[in-house]
Design a protein around this motif. Sequence first.
Motif, PDB file in Angstrom:
ATOM      1  N   THR A  13       0.849  -1.196   0.000  1.00 39.86           N
ATOM      2  CA  THR A  13       0.000   0.000   0.000  1.00 39.86           C
ATOM      3  C   THR A  13       0.882   1.243   0.000  1.00 39.86           C
ATOM      4  O   THR A  13       2.112   1.150   0.090  1.00 39.86           O
ATOM      5  CB  THR A  13      -0.901   0.064   1.247  1.00 39.86           C
ATOM      6  OG1 THR A  13      -0.079   0.318   2.403  1.00 39.86           O
ATOM      7  CG2 THR A  13      -1.692  -1.226   1.440  1.00 39.86           C
ATOM      8  N   SER A  14       0.273   2.392  -0.038  1.00 37.20           N
ATOM      9  CA  SER A  14       1.019   3.657   0.009  1.00 37.20           C
ATOM     10  C   SER A  14       1.813   3.798   1.308  1.00 37.20           C
ATOM     11  O   SER A  14       2.763   4.583   1.365  1.00 37.20           O
ATOM     12  CB  SER A  14       0.071   4.841  -0.169  1.00 37.20           C
ATOM     13  OG  SER A  14      -0.881   4.865   0.878  1.00 37.20           O
ATOM     14  N   GLU A  15       1.468   3.041   2.313  1.00 34.85           N
ATOM     15  CA  GLU A  15       2.231   3.052   3.571  1.00 34.85           C
ATOM     16  C   GLU A  15       3.646   2.503   3.375  1.00 34.85           C
ATOM     17  O   GLU A  15       4.520   2.732   4.204  1.00 34.85           O
ATOM     18  CB  GLU A  15       1.504   2.232   4.644  1.00 34.85           C
ATOM     19  CG  GLU A  15       0.140   2.775   5.019  1.00 34.85           C
ATOM     20  CD  GLU A  15       0.213   4.134   5.690  1.00 34.85           C
ATOM     21  OE1 GLU A  15       1.091   4.328   6.558  1.00 34.85           O
ATOM     22  OE2 GLU A  15      -0.600   5.009   5.323  1.00 34.85           O
ATOM     23  N   ASP A  16       3.868   1.791   2.291  1.00 33.49           N
ATOM     24  CA  ASP A  16       5.169   1.180   2.017  1.00 33.49           C
ATOM     25  C   ASP A  16       6.105   2.072   1.196  1.00 33.49           C
ATOM     26  O   ASP A  16       7.232   1.675   0.908  1.00 33.49           O
ATOM     27  CB  ASP A  16       4.964  -0.157   1.293  1.00 33.49           C
ATOM     28  CG  ASP A  16       4.229  -1.158   2.157  1.00 33.49           C
ATOM     29  OD1 ASP A  16       4.703  -1.438   3.267  1.00 33.49           O
ATOM     30  OD2 ASP A  16       3.162  -1.646   1.713  1.00 33.49           O
ATOM     31  N   ILE A  17       5.656   3.259   0.836  1.00 32.72           N
ATOM     32  CA  ILE A  17       6.505   4.184   0.074  1.00 32.72           C
ATOM     33  C   ILE A  17       7.630   4.666   0.981  1.00 32.72           C
ATOM     34  O   ILE A  17       7.396   5.053   2.128  1.00 32.72           O
ATOM     35  CB  ILE A  17       5.681   5.385  -0.451  1.00 32.72           C
ATOM     36  CG1 ILE A  17       4.578   4.889  -1.388  1.00 32.72           C
ATOM     37  CG2 ILE A  17       6.592   6.394  -1.155  1.00 32.72           C
ATOM     38  CD1 ILE A  17       3.586   5.973  -1.782  1.00 32.72           C
ATOM     39  N   LEU A  18       8.836   4.642   0.462  1.00 33.56           N
ATOM     40  CA  LEU A  18       9.989   5.086   1.250  1.00 33.56           C
ATOM     41  C   LEU A  18       9.882   6.579   1.556  1.00 33.56           C
ATOM     42  O   LEU A  18       9.364   7.354   0.740  1.00 33.56           O
ATOM     43  CB  LEU A  18      11.285   4.787   0.495  1.00 33.56           C
ATOM     44  CG  LEU A  18      11.597   3.306   0.311  1.00 33.56           C
ATOM     45  CD1 LEU A  18      12.813   3.132  -0.587  1.00 33.56           C
ATOM     46  CD2 LEU A  18      11.834   2.630   1.652  1.00 33.56           C
TER      47      LEU A  18
END
Length: 136
Positions: free
Chosen positions: A8-13
């Motif tokens: 998900t977008s939570e995994d974007i660095l």
Amino acid sequence: VSLISKITSEDILPGIEVFLQELKRAGYKIGMASASKNAYMVTKQLGLLDAFDHIVDAATVAESKPHPEVFLKAAMALGVEPKECVGVEDAVAGVEAIHAAGMFAVGIGDPAVLTEADLVFTDTTGLTLDNVLARI
């Protein structure tokens, strides 16, 4: 593929979304040159697909990094000369491929490992348009 479906977008660095937005606002074309055959799916799951003007992945190239093919194809698809491109990589083979393509190489990771990169940030938080332009 089942693990990718959980991304998900939570995994974007950290810093990546802001960096991509800076590039777009400044009018830069953004391409992805990935060694993964799942680059499109991962980018879509992250919610970043619209940030990229073009994606070249391992399914569309014959040679893998450190061969420059993936970077050269991305530049061609964007209509940009390789010497006008900046590549961002976290692996030695990727930095070698960027240089072989005639591009400026930004490394993300350990400066002691990414010694051939033109510019190195230890993590993605340092990746800003100002920081990159200051070194080109």
